[in-house]
Motif scaffolding. Sequence first.
Motif, PDB file in Angstrom:
ATOM      1  N   SER A 256      10.777   3.784  19.751  1.00 27.48           N
ATOM      2  CA  SER A 256      10.328   5.099  19.297  1.00 27.48           C
ATOM      3  C   SER A 256      10.527   6.169  20.358  1.00 27.48           C
ATOM      4  O   SER A 256      10.799   7.327  20.031  1.00 27.48           O
ATOM      5  CB  SER A 256       8.847   5.043  18.906  1.00 27.48           C
ATOM      6  OG  SER A 256       8.636   4.115  17.873  1.00 27.48           O
TER       7      SER A 256
ATOM      8  N   GLN B  22       8.945  13.366  11.662  1.00 29.94           N
ATOM      9  CA  GLN B  22       8.753  12.024  11.114  1.00 29.94           C
ATOM     10  C   GLN B  22      10.119  11.354  10.996  1.00 29.94           C
ATOM     11  O   GLN B  22      11.005  11.850  10.299  1.00 29.94           O
ATOM     12  CB  GLN B  22       8.082  12.087   9.743  1.00 29.94           C
ATOM     13  CG  GLN B  22       7.898  10.722   9.079  1.00 29.94           C
ATOM     14  CD  GLN B  22       7.134  10.825   7.770  1.00 29.94           C
ATOM     15  OE1 GLN B  22       5.945  11.130   7.751  1.00 29.94           O
ATOM     16  NE2 GLN B  22       7.829  10.580   6.663  1.00 29.94           N
TER      17      GLN B  22
ATOM     18  N   ARG C 114       7.606   6.577  12.135  1.00 32.04           N
ATOM     19  CA  ARG C 114       6.743   7.014  13.222  1.00 32.04           C
ATOM     20  C   ARG C 114       6.779   8.531  13.340  1.00 32.04           C
ATOM     21  O   ARG C 114       7.686   9.185  12.802  1.00 32.04           O
ATOM     22  CB  ARG C 114       7.148   6.393  14.560  1.00 32.04           C
ATOM     23  CG  ARG C 114       8.521   6.741  15.049  1.00 32.04           C
ATOM     24  CD  ARG C 114       9.571   5.754  14.672  1.00 32.04           C
ATOM     25  NE  ARG C 114       9.223   4.420  15.081  1.00 32.04           N
ATOM     26  CZ  ARG C 114       9.660   3.333  14.472  1.00 32.04           C
ATOM     27  NH1 ARG C 114      10.457   3.442  13.435  1.00 32.04           N
ATOM     28  NH2 ARG C 114       9.307   2.135  14.882  1.00 32.04           N
TER      29      ARG C 114
ATOM     30  N   ARG D 234       5.611  10.522  21.533  1.00 29.91           N
ATOM     31  CA  ARG D 234       5.298   9.566  20.469  1.00 29.91           C
ATOM     32  C   ARG D 234       3.794   9.585  20.200  1.00 29.91           C
ATOM     33  O   ARG D 234       2.986   9.553  21.136  1.00 29.91           O
ATOM     34  CB  ARG D 234       5.747   8.174  20.897  1.00 29.91           C
ATOM     35  CG  ARG D 234       5.329   7.049  19.969  1.00 29.91           C
ATOM     36  CD  ARG D 234       5.556   5.715  20.675  1.00 29.91           C
ATOM     37  NE  ARG D 234       5.112   4.581  19.900  1.00 29.91           N
ATOM     38  CZ  ARG D 234       4.833   3.388  20.410  1.00 29.91           C
ATOM     39  NH1 ARG D 234       4.960   3.199  21.724  1.00 29.91           N
ATOM     40  NH2 ARG D 234       4.440   2.396  19.640  1.00 29.91           N
TER      41      ARG D 234
ATOM     42  N   THR E 195       0.440   7.773  18.508  1.00 29.50           N
ATOM     43  CA  THR E 195      -0.062   6.466  18.090  1.00 29.50           C
ATOM     44  C   THR E 195      -1.553   6.564  17.788  1.00 29.50           C
ATOM     45  O   THR E 195      -2.207   7.566  18.106  1.00 29.50           O
ATOM     46  CB  THR E 195       0.164   5.404  19.193  1.00 29.50           C
ATOM     47  OG1 THR E 195      -0.538   5.815  20.393  1.00 29.50           O
ATOM     48  CG2 THR E 195       1.641   5.246  19.502  1.00 29.50           C
TER      49      THR E 195
ATOM     50  N   HIS F 184      -0.805   1.393  17.356  1.00 23.26           N
ATOM     51  CA  HIS F 184       0.281   1.285  16.392  1.00 23.26           C
ATOM     52  C   HIS F 184       0.737   2.671  15.978  1.00 23.26           C
ATOM     53  O   HIS F 184       0.080   3.682  16.265  1.00 23.26           O
ATOM     54  CB  HIS F 184      -0.139   0.450  15.175  1.00 23.26           C
ATOM     55  CG  HIS F 184      -1.385   0.943  14.500  1.00 23.26           C
ATOM     56  ND1 HIS F 184      -2.651   0.567  14.908  1.00 23.26           N
ATOM     57  CD2 HIS F 184      -1.567   1.782  13.449  1.00 23.26           C
ATOM     58  CE1 HIS F 184      -3.558   1.147  14.136  1.00 23.26           C
ATOM     59  NE2 HIS F 184      -2.926   1.894  13.245  1.00 23.26           N
ATOM     60  N   GLU F 185       1.874   2.719  15.288  1.00 22.76           N
ATOM     61  CA  GLU F 185       2.466   3.988  14.899  1.00 22.76           C
ATOM     62  C   GLU F 185       1.601   4.719  13.872  1.00 22.76           C
ATOM     63  O   GLU F 185       0.849   4.104  13.115  1.00 22.76           O
ATOM     64  CB  GLU F 185       3.869   3.766  14.313  1.00 22.76           C
ATOM     65  CG  GLU F 185       4.824   3.003  15.199  1.00 22.76           C
ATOM     66  CD  GLU F 185       5.277   3.801  16.402  1.00 22.76           C
ATOM     67  OE1 GLU F 185       5.038   5.026  16.443  1.00 22.76           O
ATOM     68  OE2 GLU F 185       5.867   3.198  17.323  1.00 22.76           O
TER      69      GLU F 185
ATOM     70  N   SER G 226       1.914   5.794  10.857  1.00 31.43           N
ATOM     71  CA  SER G 226       2.855   5.626   9.751  1.00 31.43           C
ATOM     72  C   SER G 226       2.189   5.602   8.378  1.00 31.43           C
ATOM     73  O   SER G 226       2.839   5.880   7.379  1.00 31.43           O
ATOM     74  CB  SER G 226       3.664   4.341   9.946  1.00 31.43           C
ATOM     75  OG  SER G 226       2.802   3.224  10.072  1.00 31.43           O
TER      76      SER G 226
ATOM     77  N   THR H 267       3.510   9.529  25.535  1.00 29.62           N
ATOM     78  CA  THR H 267       2.833   9.148  24.294  1.00 29.62           C
ATOM     79  C   THR H 267       1.437   9.762  24.270  1.00 29.62           C
ATOM     80  O   THR H 267       0.850  10.025  25.330  1.00 29.62           O
ATOM     81  CB  THR H 267       2.696   7.616  24.153  1.00 29.62           C
ATOM     82  OG1 THR H 267       1.875   7.122  25.219  1.00 29.62           O
ATOM     83  CG2 THR H 267       4.050   6.937  24.199  1.00 29.62           C
TER      84      THR H 267
END
Length: 641
Positions: free
Chosen positions: A383, A450, A458, A470, A472, A480-481, A483, A508
């Motif tokens: 990612s 996205q 992600r 990124r 999370t 985790h993502e 999503s 991140t």
Amino acid sequence: MQSQDVAKRPAASPTDPVVDVEQAEAALVEHYPRLVRLAYLVLPPSLGRNRRVLTAHALTQRALPRGRASASAIPAQSTGRDVDPGYAFVRLNVVRTALEAGLPLSFRAWPKRSQLPPLLPQVRGLRLFPRSGGADELALDQRLSALSGPARAVYVLRGLEKLPDGDVRRVLAAAGVDADEVDEALSEADETPAQYELLNSPEFDPCSLHARPTDLMRRRQHGKAALAAAAAVAVCGALLAMPGGGWGPDGAAAPAYAQNPASQAALNPGKLIRIAPTAWESSAREDFSVWPARGDLTEDTALLRRALAVWARPGESVQVSATPGTPSGGPAGPPQLLYAGTVDNARVVILYDGLRIARYAEPKDGTKGAALDFARVDGATGSEANAVVLDRADGNVRYLTAPWVKKAAERDLQKPNAGALPMTITDGITSPLASPAQATGACTSWNVLQLTDDTGTRLMSDLGELVPARLTVGRPGSVHEVSGAAAQHAWAPFACSLGAMRSLGVRTVNAWQFAQQPLPDASGAADWVCTRAETWQGGGERVLAQFRTPGGIYGAVAAKASGVPACGVRDPHVLAGVLWKSAAGHWFLLAAGSKGTESVTATGGVTGSARGGLLTVKTKQGVQAELKGALDDGTTISGLR
């Protein structure tokens, strides 16, 4: 543009205050940093950052009157500086000479002293330039560079000196600007967004400087040339005959200073690493090293040569920026070409050397105004290697995506129920996305990128840097993502807190709900969420503990800290507190610790303790308290601050 024949100052009135040298000197010494900043901002950016810094100091130091002078046509204001005619007089001289420095040289008239490079101050062997700011400061500097000299002066006098337009008119008139040009300057400045708070940024502070060496090899050669003129001629001839066409083809680059084989290989466009378009499909790696070279100018040798030369030795006119912790020196060997092509009105080259992404951009019609940006990306996989910023224009950002990305979409992180808007991808380039990194004013939305590939979806957020961060969710160590619908709803109330993480070199950002606390007076239950930004340099992490009441649209920052392990993989614990007022009008100290907190104690303006990770103590408005917690293994933790 201001005419070459600057008008004379208005005649002094017998009632005008008189300024002597001592009064002006006292004002100059007291407000020297502000006056130098004023000169730096009014001077044309085309001078280059080093000469602009030295010229700003020279003009300010020459602003003293030669004897006793009248302070006519100098407006007063209520800030306390301009009630002193000495300050107003010195400021007027600074504005006048800074405007003169921006005038083009003419064969019909002798150049003014301010139009020539300053004799003093000089720093031998060093280039001096202010600290680099963020994306907002860079964008403002580019906007100011497009203004005429009088319009820049209008913008700076409005923003830095807080002068109303009537006083701005009088200052410009006293500085020799024609009345018609003053009207044009006011109108031109009106078209530039009023981001006056950025004028106090370190980006525009010529008194807080970085120093870098000038051309070391040339200095040594010039020293030898002082002993033997013939040797100097031979050295200059050798320099001009260097491989690669000498200095000219390198565009905005500074003169070369190293001729060893390794450095020459790194600057040779013919040795650039180019990855095959299908290499990523069979590779076990999923990072920037398997990106193919894309764009319509990948065979433009002259463009690639300029990009490599500017990377190795950026000239004074090049706008250089780097994320925190990113070295800005040249590549150690031939870098990898990721992109070379035309984007909007610029030619863009993106290179990768295993540690950094370097983005070189120049206007389509020349090399003046070239920019070089660096971002550290060592260890980026999956990612984190999905996208790179290709271009920013008019508040929008366009990305170059990884070859494994199948689909791209735009999503408002604050509105998880709104769905995602599809974006087109052409040769890896996305359609423009409205960037939140450059937005000003109230935070009413936060657009994120996205991306979808064969492994899932992600979210990535633009934070004003080359590589998006990124996003999370989850407990540190098992994140985790973002999503699914649940993860997107978990992020929505805290999206605007990403604004506090711009231009920090963020890798991140994780959101973790570490506690839920019942509220007194039957007010429901509040959520405690920790957002932690990890950086590429491995230091300077930003941690926010946020508190959200039932039904609240936004989370409120209850505590924050930088460079601490709390809420991270090394220390997955956090303790924070907040003063809260119930609907019944009662004030309470609320504190919460993460899972594993055995007790919480408050001391100071509020005293109380509780078993477990939640503490509620009735108190009054404005009190302050110290929080301590004990974990179930006996470890003591302090409240985040």
